[in-house]
Write a protein that holds these residues in place. Structure first.
Motif, PDB file in Angstrom:
ATOM      1  N   GLY A   1       0.820  -1.207   0.000  1.00 13.79           N
ATOM      2  CA  GLY A   1       0.000   0.000   0.000  1.00 13.79           C
ATOM      3  C   GLY A   1       0.851   1.254   0.000  1.00 13.79           C
ATOM      4  N   SER A   2       1.936   1.244   0.784  1.00 11.89           N
ATOM      5  CA  SER A   2       2.836   2.398   0.809  1.00 11.89           C
ATOM      6  C   SER A   2       3.490   2.602  -0.548  1.00 11.89           C
ATOM      7  N   THR A   3       3.891   1.486  -1.209  1.00 14.57           N
ATOM      8  CA  THR A   3       4.503   1.591  -2.537  1.00 14.57           C
ATOM      9  C   THR A   3       3.529   2.173  -3.553  1.00 14.57           C
ATOM     10  N   VAL A   4       2.275   1.698  -3.512  1.00 17.75           N
ATOM     11  CA  VAL A   4       1.262   2.204  -4.448  1.00 17.75           C
ATOM     12  C   VAL A   4       1.005   3.682  -4.203  1.00 17.75           C
TER      13      VAL A   4
ATOM     14  N   HIS B   1       3.890   5.747  -5.518  1.00 18.61           N
ATOM     15  CA  HIS B   1       3.901   5.798  -6.982  1.00 18.61           C
ATOM     16  C   HIS B   1       2.798   6.718  -7.510  1.00 18.61           C
ATOM     17  N   LEU B   2       1.581   6.610  -6.939  1.00 17.13           N
ATOM     18  CA  LEU B   2       0.489   7.484  -7.388  1.00 17.13           C
ATOM     19  C   LEU B   2       0.818   8.949  -7.145  1.00 17.13           C
ATOM     20  N   SER B   3       1.360   9.246  -5.959  1.00 17.79           N
ATOM     21  CA  SER B   3       1.690  10.635  -5.639  1.00 17.79           C
ATOM     22  C   SER B   3       2.728  11.182  -6.607  1.00 17.79           C
ATOM     23  N   ALA B   4       3.762  10.357  -6.905  1.00 17.54           N
ATOM     24  CA  ALA B   4       4.806  10.824  -7.811  1.00 17.54           C
ATOM     25  C   ALA B   4       4.306  10.908  -9.252  1.00 17.54           C
TER      26      ALA B   4
ATOM     27  N   PHE C   1       2.196  -1.024 -13.676  1.00 16.95           N
ATOM     28  CA  PHE C   1       2.880  -0.914 -12.379  1.00 16.95           C
ATOM     29  C   PHE C   1       2.298  -1.901 -11.370  1.00 16.95           C
ATOM     30  N   LEU C   2       0.968  -2.023 -11.331  1.00 13.47           N
ATOM     31  CA  LEU C   2       0.330  -2.923 -10.363  1.00 13.47           C
ATOM     32  C   LEU C   2       0.690  -4.387 -10.641  1.00 13.47           C
ATOM     33  N   ARG C   3       0.865  -4.744 -11.915  1.00  8.96           N
ATOM     34  CA  ARG C   3       1.190  -6.144 -12.235  1.00  8.96           C
ATOM     35  C   ARG C   3       2.576  -6.538 -11.745  1.00  8.96           C
TER      36      ARG C   3
ATOM     37  N   VAL D   1     -14.151 -15.015  -0.324  1.00  6.47           N
ATOM     38  CA  VAL D   1     -14.260 -14.708  -1.741  1.00  6.47           C
ATOM     39  C   VAL D   1     -14.166 -16.010  -2.517  1.00  6.47           C
ATOM     40  N   GLN D   2     -15.226 -16.344  -3.248  1.00  4.65           N
ATOM     41  CA  GLN D   2     -15.274 -17.582  -4.041  1.00  4.65           C
ATOM     42  C   GLN D   2     -15.044 -18.805  -3.159  1.00  4.65           C
ATOM     43  N   GLY D   3     -15.607 -18.791  -1.956  1.00  7.71           N
ATOM     44  CA  GLY D   3     -15.480 -19.927  -1.061  1.00  7.71           C
ATOM     45  C   GLY D   3     -14.112 -20.073  -0.438  1.00  7.71           C
ATOM     46  N   GLU D   4     -13.271 -19.037  -0.512  1.00 10.80           N
ATOM     47  CA  GLU D   4     -11.914 -19.093   0.025  1.00 10.80           C
ATOM     48  C   GLU D   4     -11.641 -17.820   0.811  1.00 10.80           C
ATOM     49  N   THR D   5     -10.947 -17.954   1.938  1.00  9.59           N
ATOM     50  CA  THR D   5     -10.637 -16.801   2.778  1.00  9.59           C
ATOM     51  C   THR D   5      -9.522 -15.972   2.137  1.00  9.59           C
ATOM     52  N   HIS D   6      -9.754 -14.652   2.065  1.00 11.24           N
ATOM     53  CA  HIS D   6      -8.773 -13.723   1.512  1.00 11.24           C
ATOM     54  C   HIS D   6      -8.470 -12.615   2.519  1.00 11.24           C
ATOM     55  N   TYR D   7      -7.209 -12.202   2.534  1.00 10.74           N
ATOM     56  CA  TYR D   7      -6.839 -10.986   3.245  1.00 10.74           C
ATOM     57  C   TYR D   7      -7.076  -9.811   2.299  1.00 10.74           C
ATOM     58  N   VAL D   8      -7.875  -8.859   2.730  1.00 10.90           N
ATOM     59  CA  VAL D   8      -8.253  -7.724   1.887  1.00 10.90           C
ATOM     60  C   VAL D   8      -7.925  -6.430   2.627  1.00 10.90           C
ATOM     61  N   GLN D   9      -7.267  -5.517   1.924  1.00  6.94           N
ATOM     62  CA  GLN D   9      -7.016  -4.181   2.467  1.00  6.94           C
ATOM     63  C   GLN D   9      -7.515  -3.156   1.468  1.00  6.94           C
ATOM     64  N   VAL D  10      -8.311  -2.203   1.924  1.00 15.20           N
ATOM     65  CA  VAL D  10      -8.817  -1.126   1.086  1.00 15.20           C
ATOM     66  C   VAL D  10      -8.442   0.197   1.741  1.00 15.20           C
ATOM     67  N   SER D  11      -7.804   1.084   0.947  1.00 14.38           N
ATOM     68  CA  SER D  11      -7.295   2.347   1.477  1.00 14.38           C
ATOM     69  C   SER D  11      -7.726   3.495   0.575  1.00 14.38           C
ATOM     70  N   PRO D  12      -8.208   4.604   1.147  1.00 13.60           N
ATOM     71  CA  PRO D  12      -8.478   5.785   0.331  1.00 13.60           C
ATOM     72  C   PRO D  12      -7.167   6.433  -0.123  1.00 13.60           C
ATOM     73  N   TRP D  13      -7.173   6.971  -1.350  1.00 10.11           N
ATOM     74  CA  TRP D  13      -6.030   7.766  -1.829  1.00 10.11           C
ATOM     75  C   TRP D  13      -6.582   9.080  -2.362  1.00 10.11           C
ATOM     76  N   ARG D  14      -6.091  10.177  -1.786  1.00 12.19           N
ATOM     77  CA  ARG D  14      -6.567  11.509  -2.171  1.00 12.19           C
ATOM     78  C   ARG D  14      -5.368  12.411  -2.435  1.00 12.19           C
ATOM     79  N   ASP D  15      -5.597  13.434  -3.277  1.00  8.95           N
ATOM     80  CA  ASP D  15      -4.565  14.452  -3.439  1.00  8.95           C
ATOM     81  C   ASP D  15      -5.205  15.822  -3.297  1.00  8.95           C
ATOM     82  N   THR D  16      -4.401  16.854  -3.379  1.00  6.45           N
ATOM     83  CA  THR D  16      -4.879  18.218  -3.127  1.00  6.45           C
ATOM     84  C   THR D  16      -5.674  18.784  -4.282  1.00  6.45           C
TER      85      THR D  16
END
Length: 732
Positions: free
Chosen positions: A58-61, A64-67, A232-234, A310-325
Motif C-alpha cells: 500500500g505504501s509503494t502504491v 507511486h500514485l503521488s509521484a 505498475f500494479l502487475r 471470496v469464491q469460497g476461500e478466505t482472503h486478506y483484503v485491504q482497502v485504502s483511500p487515496w486523495r490528493d490536493t
C-alpha cells in the motif's frame, strides 16, 4: 463397604484404581494442545506477515500514485508560469504549438498524452498522442464552424498536412469551463477514446491561465495516461498470487493488476467496467464483498483490513483511500488468498494430527482390557435402563465389586421404584399439557395469519411509497426543461412574428427583388413558411402545455411533500389520478373509450394524508377500468354501443363527512365474493393481473388512517359503487 440385602459384605474397590482411560486422555490432550498452540502461533505469524506485505504494498502504491500524478500538474504550472512571465505568448499559436511539441518529445508516451491551452477568446492549440505513439497538433480558431484543424507533424514539429477539420467551441467544454469556474488547479473526469490500434484512457490536470498583470487568459491542461498504472500494479509482489486494483468512489475500475482489460467496446466507444462487473472473478467477488460489507464505497474513509470469504476461500483484503490536493478521491484495494501463507501451517497440522492419532491408538490398546472389566456391570445397568425406557419398570440390577458402580446400582434400583410411582402422575400431567398446547397452537395460528396479513400490507405500502417517490422525481426532472421550452416558445413566437412582418414590409417596399433573392425565396417556399411557421409554433405551445398538465398531475398524485396530515383539495387528487389513467380511458383498437362523468359538489379542504388517499382513488379506479374491460370481452359490439362504458365520480358533504362515490356500469361483483372483497389476497383477476391487495390496503387507509368508511354496493350484471366517507376535520 456397603451391606447388601441378606448377603455378607463384599470388598468394593475404588474406581480410580481400575480406570486407565485418563492416561489415554492425557496423551491425546497433550498432543492436541501442542498442535493447537502451534497452529495458533503459525496463524498469528501469517496475519502479521499478510499485514506487513499489504502495508508495504500500500505504501509503494501510494508513493507511486503521488509521484506519477504530480507530473501533469507540475508541467501545467511550469507552462502557466512561462506565460505569466512573458516567456510564452499564447496568442502566437504557431510558436505555442511548437513549444508543446518539444515538451511532448521530452516525455514518454505512456505518461503525458496531451498538452494544450484554451483561451477565453475561443482560440486554442494543443499537441497529443491519440494513438499512443504519433504526436499530432490541434489548432482552432475562435468560432465554429470548421474552426478546428488537426495536423500531422514532421520530425521538426512542423505542420505537414491536415488530418481532420471539426467544429469546436471552448465554452461548451467541461475541459475548458471546470478550471475557470474553480479558479484553481483541478483534475478532469477520466475519459476514454477508442482508436483503431490503441485505447486512450487519460485524465487531465487543468488550471486557469493568467498574464503578468493577473488578467485571465483562459486555461491550460496536461493529460496523463492511466494505462501504465495497470503495468505498475502487475509488477507488485502481491500481484503474483492476488489482485491489486484502483477504484473510483462509484466503483468504476481505474487500473488493475489483472492482464485482462478492465474496459469494453460498445458502439465504437470505450466503457470502463465497474469492479463488480470485472471479467476477473477475484476482482469481481472482492468488490461485491466490500460493497456488501460497507454498503457503499463512499463510506470508506480510512484504511480497512478485512478477512473476507471470496469464491469460497478466505482472503486478506485491504482497502485504502487515496486523495490528493487537486480533488482525486480513489480507493486502493488489495486481495490475497490465505492459502498463500497457510501452506506450511497446513503441513504442520497434518503431522500433528498423525502423531495424535498414533498416540491415541497406543493408549486405547492399553486401556481396552481395563475398560472391559468396568463395562460389564455398566452394560447390565444399560440393559435395565433400556427395559425401563421401553415401558418395563420392574427392573433391578445386581451389585458390583467396583465401589462407584455398586453405589450407582443402589441408586438405580431406588430410582426405578420412584419412577413407577410417578409414572401415572406424569401421564395425567401430560394429558393436561396436551390440551394447553392445543389451545396455544390455535392462538399462535391466528396470530401468524394476522402477522402475514400485516406483512403483506406493509410490502404493498412500501411499493406504493417507492412508486410515489419515483413519480415525484420524474415529474420534478421533466418540469424544469418543459417550463424552459414553454417559456421560450413565447419569445420565439414574438421573434418569428416580428421577422415575418419585417419580410412582409420588405416585400411591400421592394416588390421586385434581385433575381438571387427571388430564387432563394422559391427554394425555401417563402409563402408557405410565412403561413406555416406560426402554426408550427402554436402547435408546439399546445404540446408543451399538455406536458405541463401531465407533470402537474403526476406531482399532485405523488404528493411527496404532503406526507403529513393537512388540508387538501380532494378534487385535485381525483383529477390527477384521472390524468394518470387517461391512457386507459381513451379508446383503443380492441375496446371503446371509457366515459368519465364528474359530479363534483362544493367540498371544502379536507384534512387527510393526500398521497395515501390518492392511492385509494388509483386502486378503485383501476379496478373499475379492469371490470369494464373484462365486461367488454363478454359483450357484443351492439350491446357496447347501447350501453357504453361509463365511470361516474361524485362528491358531496354528508354532515361532518366528505363523501366520494365512484361508480361503474360494468358486470358487477358476484354475490358470493362481495363479503370478502376487502380481505387480503382475494382477487378474481387472472394470474399476473394483480395480487388482491389493492382494496385491502385502501380499506386500511380509509378506516385506520382516516377513521372513515369504505363501503361497496354491487349488483351483478349491472354496476358497482364504492362509497368513501372521511371526516372533513380529522379525528386521528
Amino acid at each position: 463397604m456397603n451391606p447388601t440385602n441378606g448377603s455378607s459384605p463384599r470388598l468394593a474397590l475404588p474406581l480410580r484404581l481400575v480406570l486407565i482411560v485418563p492416561f489415554v486422555l492425557q496423551v491425546f490432550g497433550a498432543v492436541g494442545l501442542v498442535g493447537y498452540l502451534s497452529f495458533r502461533n503459525g496463524q498469528k505469524a501469517v496475519n502479521n506477515l499478510a499485514n506487513q506485505l499489504m502495508e508495504r504494498t500500500g505504501s509503494t502504491v501510494n508513493q507511486h500514485l503521488s509521484a506519477y500524478l504530480s507530473i501533469p500538474h507540475k508541467i501545467s504550472q511550469l507552462n502557466a508560469d512561462a506565460v505569466r512571465m512573458g516567456l510564452l505568448d499564447v496568442r502566437d499559436r504557431q510558436k505555442v504549438g511548437q513549444y508543446f511539441w518539444r515538451q511532448m518529445q521530452a516525455f514518454d508516451a505512456n505518461n503525458i498524452s496531451y498538452l494544450g491551452i484554451g483561451l477565453k477568446s475561443g482560440e486554442g492549440v494543443g499537441t497529443g498522442r491519440y494513438d499512443g505513439k504519433t504526436i499530432t497538433l490541434d489548432d482552432w480558431g475562435p468560432r465554429p464552424p470548421k474552426n478546428w484543424y488537426s495536423y500531422a507533424l514532421d520530425d521538426q514539429g512542423k505542420r505537414t498536412r491536415v488530418l481532420a477539420v471539426l467544429d469546436w467551441d471552448n465554452f461548451a467544454q467541461p475541459w475548458y469551463n471546470n478550471p475557470i469556474k474553480a479558479n484553481k488547479p483541478v483534475w478532469s473526469q477520466i475519459y476514454t477514446v477508442d482508436y483503431p490500434n490503441s485505447v486512450y484512457i487519460t485524465i487531465a490536470a487543468a488550471r486557469p491561465l493568467y498574464d503578468s498583470e493577473n488578467q485571465l487568459l483562459g486555461m491550460i491542461s496536461t493529460d496523463i495516461s492511466l494505462l501504465s498504472l495497470s503495468d505498475f500494479l502487475r509488477n507488485l509482489e502481491v500481484s503474483r498470487a492476488g489482485q491489486v486494483f484502483l477504484l473510483e468512489r462509484d466503483g468504476t475500475l481505474i487500473a488493475s493488476s489483472d492482464k485482462e482489460p478492465f474496459y469494453i467496446r460498445r458502439n465504437k466507444d470505450i466503457q470502463r467496467l465497474k469492479a463488480i462487473d470485472s471479467p476477473n472473478s477475484l476482482v469481481r467477488e472482492t468488490a461485491k464483498s466490500l460493497q456488501q460489507h460497507f454498503n457503499h464505497f463512499q463510506h470508506i474513509d480510512a484504511t480497512q483490513k478485512l478477512k473476507l470469504d471470496v469464491q469460497g476461500e478466505t482472503h486478506y483484503v485491504q482497502v485504502s483511500p487515496w486523495r490528493d490536493t487537486y480533488g482525486l478521491d480513489w480507493l486502493v484495494v488489495m486481495s490475497v488468498p490465505e492459502r498463500v501463507f497457510m501452506a506450511e501451517i497446513d503441513a504442520n497440522t497434518r503431522l500433528t494430527f498423525l502423531l495424535s492419532l498414533a498416540a491415541l491408538i497406543g493408549a486405547s490398546v492399553l486401556g481396552v482390557f481395563t475398560a472391559r472389566w468396568i463395562t460389564n456391570p455398566i452394560e447390565r445397568l444399560n440393559q435395565a435402563s433400556k427395559a425401563i425406557a421401553s415401558g418395563n419398570l420392574d427392573q433391578r440390577v445386581e451389585v458390583s465389586s467396583i465401589q462407584e458402580v455398586d453405589t450407582l446400582a443402589h441408586s438405580f434400583n431406588y430410582m426405578a421404584n420412584q419412577l413407577r410411582e410417578s409414572f401415572q402422575a406424569l401421564e395425567k400431567s401430560n394429558e393436561e399439557l396436551e390440551e394447553r398446547v392445543e389451545l396455544r397452537t390455535v392462538e399462535l395460528k391466528n396470530t401468524l395469519n394476522e402477522l402475514q396479513r400485516t406483512q403483506a400490507q406493509m410490502v404493498q405500502s412500501e411499493k406504493m411509497s417507492s412508486l410515489g417517490q419515483l413519480v415525484a422525481g420524474v415529474a420534478h426532472e421533466i418540469n424544469n426543461p418543459v417550463n424552459f421550452i414553454h417559456g421560450n416558445l413565447t419569445h420565439a413566437q414574438e421573434y418569428t412574428q416580428a421577422l415575418l412582418e419585417f419580410v412582409q414590409l420588405y416585400q411591400q417596399h421592394y416588390p421586385n427583388p434581385v433575381p438571387a433573392i427571388q430564387i432563394a425565396a422559391e427554394d425555401i417556399d417563402l409563402e408557405f413558411v410565412q403561413e406555416d411557421l406560426p402554426k408550427t409554433l402554436a402547435s408546439m405551445r399546445v404540446g408543451t402545455e399538455r406536458i405541463r398538465q401531465i407533470v402537474l398531475s403526476l406531482r399532485n398524485f405523488s404528493r411527496m411533500d404532503e406526507a403529513e396530515l393537512k388540508p387538501v383539495n380532494i378534487h385535485e387528487g381525483l383529477d390527477s389520478t384521472l390524468m394518470i389513467l387517461q391512457h386507459r380511458l381513451k379508446a383503443q383498437t380492441d375496446r371503446p373509450a371509457i366515459e368519465v362523468v364528474k359530479d363534483y359538489g362544493d367540498l371544502p379542504l379536507v384534512e387527510c394524508y393526500a398521497g395515501q388517499l390518492n392511492q385509494v382513488f388509483m386502486n378503485i379506479l383501476t379496478n373499475a377500468i379492469d371490470a369494464l374491460e373484462e365486461g367488454n370481452a363478454q359483450r357484443s359490439s351492439e350491446a357496447i354501443r347501447a350501453n357504453p362504458n361509463r365511470i361516474t365520480i361524485s362528491t358531496a358533504i354528508a354532515a361532518e363527512w366528505a363523501q366520494i362515490v365512484i361508480e361503474d356500469n360494468g358486470e358487477g361483483i358476484p354475490t358470493h365474493v362481495q363479503p370478502y372483497i376487502f380481505n387480503p389476497f382475494l382477487t378474481t383477476k387472472p394470474i399476473g393481473k394483480g395480487t388482491g391487495m389493492g382494496l385491502a390496503i385502501s380499506y386500511q387507509i380509509i378506516t385506520e388512517k382516516h377513521s372513515g368508511k369504505l363501503e361497496c354496493y354491487s349488483t351483478p350484471g349491472k354496476d358497482t359503487k364504492f362509497v368513501i366517507q372521511i371526516p372533513i376535520v380529522s379525528t386521528c
